[in-house]
Structure formats: structure tokens, C-alpha cells
Design a protein around this motif. Structure first.
Motif, PDB file in Angstrom:
ATOM      1  N   ASN A 201      -1.016   5.061 -12.762  1.00  0.00           N
ATOM      2  CA  ASN A 201      -2.220   4.527 -12.125  1.00  0.00           C
ATOM      3  C   ASN A 201      -2.296   3.018 -12.243  1.00  0.00           C
ATOM      4  OD1 ASN A 201      -3.048   7.043 -11.348  1.00  0.00           O
ATOM      5  ND2 ASN A 201      -4.371   7.338 -13.109  1.00  0.00           N
ATOM      6  N   LEU A 202      -2.024   2.488 -13.421  1.00  0.00           N
ATOM      7  CA  LEU A 202      -2.108   1.042 -13.624  1.00  0.00           C
ATOM      8  C   LEU A 202      -1.111   0.301 -12.748  1.00  0.00           C
ATOM      9  CD1 LEU A 202      -3.273  -1.368 -15.169  1.00  0.00           C
ATOM     10  CD2 LEU A 202      -1.483  -1.002 -16.862  1.00  0.00           C
ATOM     11  N   ARG A 203       0.145   0.722 -12.777  1.00  0.00           N
ATOM     12  CA  ARG A 203       1.181   0.030 -12.007  1.00  0.00           C
ATOM     13  C   ARG A 203       0.930   0.150 -10.511  1.00  0.00           C
ATOM     14  NH1 ARG A 203       6.055   0.141  -9.738  1.00  0.00           N
ATOM     15  NH2 ARG A 203       6.950   2.164 -10.017  1.00  0.00           N
TER      16      ARG A 203
ATOM     17  N   ALA B 110       0.832  -1.204   0.000  1.00  0.00           N
ATOM     18  CA  ALA B 110       0.000   0.000   0.000  1.00  0.00           C
ATOM     19  C   ALA B 110       0.866   1.252   0.000  1.00  0.00           C
ATOM     20  CB  ALA B 110      -0.919  -0.002   1.210  1.00  0.00           C
ATOM     21  N   ILE B 111       1.936   1.250   0.775  1.00  0.00           N
ATOM     22  CA  ILE B 111       2.834   2.414   0.825  1.00  0.00           C
ATOM     23  C   ILE B 111       3.524   2.603  -0.518  1.00  0.00           C
ATOM     24  CG2 ILE B 111       4.967   3.286   1.855  1.00  0.00           C
ATOM     25  CD1 ILE B 111       4.030   1.924   4.474  1.00  0.00           C
ATOM     26  N   GLU B 112       3.977   1.516  -1.123  1.00  0.00           N
ATOM     27  CA  GLU B 112       4.635   1.619  -2.423  1.00  0.00           C
ATOM     28  C   GLU B 112       3.660   2.097  -3.491  1.00  0.00           C
ATOM     29  OE1 GLU B 112       6.304  -2.219  -3.047  1.00  0.00           O
ATOM     30  OE2 GLU B 112       8.067  -1.800  -1.817  1.00  0.00           O
ATOM     31  N   ALA B 113       2.407   1.690  -3.402  1.00  0.00           N
ATOM     32  CA  ALA B 113       1.412   2.120  -4.388  1.00  0.00           C
ATOM     33  C   ALA B 113       1.115   3.611  -4.262  1.00  0.00           C
ATOM     34  CB  ALA B 113       0.134   1.318  -4.224  1.00  0.00           C
ATOM     35  N   ILE B 114       1.156   4.137  -3.048  1.00  0.00           N
ATOM     36  CA  ILE B 114       0.872   5.564  -2.844  1.00  0.00           C
ATOM     37  C   ILE B 114       1.974   6.424  -3.453  1.00  0.00           C
ATOM     38  CG2 ILE B 114       0.693   7.359  -1.089  1.00  0.00           C
ATOM     39  CD1 ILE B 114      -0.693   5.233   0.663  1.00  0.00           C
ATOM     40  N   PHE B 115       3.218   6.029  -3.291  1.00  0.00           N
ATOM     41  CA  PHE B 115       4.347   6.829  -3.761  1.00  0.00           C
ATOM     42  C   PHE B 115       4.945   6.288  -5.054  1.00  0.00           C
ATOM     43  CE2 PHE B 115       4.153   7.719   0.761  1.00  0.00           C
ATOM     44  CZ  PHE B 115       4.118   9.094   0.724  1.00  0.00           C
ATOM     45  N   CYS B 116       4.126   5.696  -5.873  1.00  0.00           N
ATOM     46  CA  CYS B 116       4.564   5.074  -7.112  1.00  0.00           C
ATOM     47  C   CYS B 116       4.870   6.146  -8.163  1.00  0.00           C
ATOM     48  CB  CYS B 116       3.451   4.161  -7.589  1.00  0.00           C
ATOM     49  SG  CYS B 116       3.984   2.979  -8.764  1.00  0.00           S
TER      50      CYS B 116
ATOM     51  N   ALA C 249      -0.304  -2.916  -7.783  1.00  0.00           N
ATOM     52  CA  ALA C 249       0.614  -3.258  -6.693  1.00  0.00           C
ATOM     53  C   ALA C 249      -0.158  -3.707  -5.454  1.00  0.00           C
ATOM     54  CB  ALA C 249       1.501  -2.065  -6.352  1.00  0.00           C
ATOM     55  N   LEU C 250      -1.445  -3.358  -5.376  1.00  0.00           N
ATOM     56  CA  LEU C 250      -2.267  -3.769  -4.234  1.00  0.00           C
ATOM     57  C   LEU C 250      -2.836  -5.165  -4.500  1.00  0.00           C
ATOM     58  CD1 LEU C 250      -4.137  -0.398  -3.778  1.00  0.00           C
ATOM     59  CD2 LEU C 250      -2.283  -1.295  -2.366  1.00  0.00           C
ATOM     60  N   PRO C 251      -2.566  -6.123  -3.636  1.00  0.00           N
ATOM     61  CA  PRO C 251      -2.960  -7.511  -3.891  1.00  0.00           C
ATOM     62  C   PRO C 251      -4.468  -7.708  -4.052  1.00  0.00           C
ATOM     63  CG  PRO C 251      -1.454  -7.398  -2.038  1.00  0.00           C
ATOM     64  CD  PRO C 251      -1.789  -6.001  -2.411  1.00  0.00           C
ATOM     65  N   ASN C 252      -5.281  -7.065  -3.227  1.00  0.00           N
ATOM     66  CA  ASN C 252      -6.725  -7.255  -3.321  1.00  0.00           C
ATOM     67  C   ASN C 252      -7.275  -6.694  -4.625  1.00  0.00           C
ATOM     68  OD1 ASN C 252      -6.920  -8.569  -0.903  1.00  0.00           O
ATOM     69  ND2 ASN C 252      -7.374  -6.719   0.262  1.00  0.00           N
ATOM     70  N   TYR C 253      -6.796  -5.530  -5.038  1.00  0.00           N
ATOM     71  CA  TYR C 253      -7.276  -4.962  -6.301  1.00  0.00           C
ATOM     72  C   TYR C 253      -6.800  -5.800  -7.484  1.00  0.00           C
ATOM     73  CZ  TYR C 253      -8.525  -1.902 -10.054  1.00  0.00           C
ATOM     74  OH  TYR C 253      -9.069  -1.422 -11.200  1.00  0.00           O
ATOM     75  N   ARG C 254      -5.584  -6.331  -7.386  1.00  0.00           N
ATOM     76  CA  ARG C 254      -5.065  -7.174  -8.463  1.00  0.00           C
ATOM     77  C   ARG C 254      -5.956  -8.408  -8.644  1.00  0.00           C
ATOM     78  NH1 ARG C 254       0.116  -7.246  -7.088  1.00  0.00           N
ATOM     79  NH2 ARG C 254      -0.152  -9.007  -5.691  1.00  0.00           N
ATOM     80  N   LEU C 255      -6.379  -9.032  -7.532  1.00  0.00           N
ATOM     81  CA  LEU C 255      -7.288 -10.180  -7.613  1.00  0.00           C
ATOM     82  C   LEU C 255      -8.629  -9.779  -8.227  1.00  0.00           C
ATOM     83  CD1 LEU C 255      -6.665 -11.995  -4.226  1.00  0.00           C
ATOM     84  CD2 LEU C 255      -6.133 -12.825  -6.516  1.00  0.00           C
TER      85      LEU C 255
END
Length: 81
Positions: free
Chosen positions: A38-40, A23-29, A44-50
């Protein structure tokens, strides 16, 4: 261990849960191509990826079902339209 994403440097602690790190890595991507940010970052969030993978499979299944139904209707009725 240091993790480098674009211009942001994070130091990972062993006690930090994996989902919190994602989640932290996705915020500061930050990526060189802004359209891919936005896509990357969201993938990066596992629940959204599923969710995204499940949605992709579902949409493709619906499309295949519709094409198959039209095909079967054409075969059974013998009409071209």
C-alpha cells in the motif's frame, strides 16, 4: 521499453502520459513484503505523494509549535509544571 514490477510486465509506449503510467503501475504494484504494498503503490502517484509530504510537514510544524508554546510558558512563568 519493458518495465517489470513483481510478476507483472508492462510495455511502455512513448505516447502514454507519465501520470497514466504511474497510476497503472500503482494499481498492479506487487512487492515481496505485503505490508509495503500500500505504501509503495500510493506513493507512486504524484498527487498523493505531494499531499503526503505536505501533511507530514504540517503535522511536524504543529508539534514543534506546541512544544515551543509549552516551553515558552514554562520559561515566562518560572513554573516546572
Amino acid at each position: 521499453m519493458a518495465v517489470h514490477h513483481g510478476r507483472v510486465m508492462w510495455i511502455r509506449r512513448q505516447s502514454t502520459p507519465r501520470f497514466a503510467i504511474a497510476a497503472i503501475e500503482a494499481i498492479f504494484c506487487i512487492t515481496p513484503i505485503p505490508a509495503l504494498d500500500n505504501l509503495r503503490c500510493t506513493l507512486a502517484l504524484p498527487n498523493y505523494r505531494l499531499y503526503a509530504i505536505g501533511h507530514f510537514v504540517s503535522v511536524n510544524g504543529t508539534w514543534i509549535q506546541r512544544v515551543g508554546l509549552v516551553w515558552m510558558t514554562g520559561e515566562l512563568t518560572g513554573s516546572g509544571a
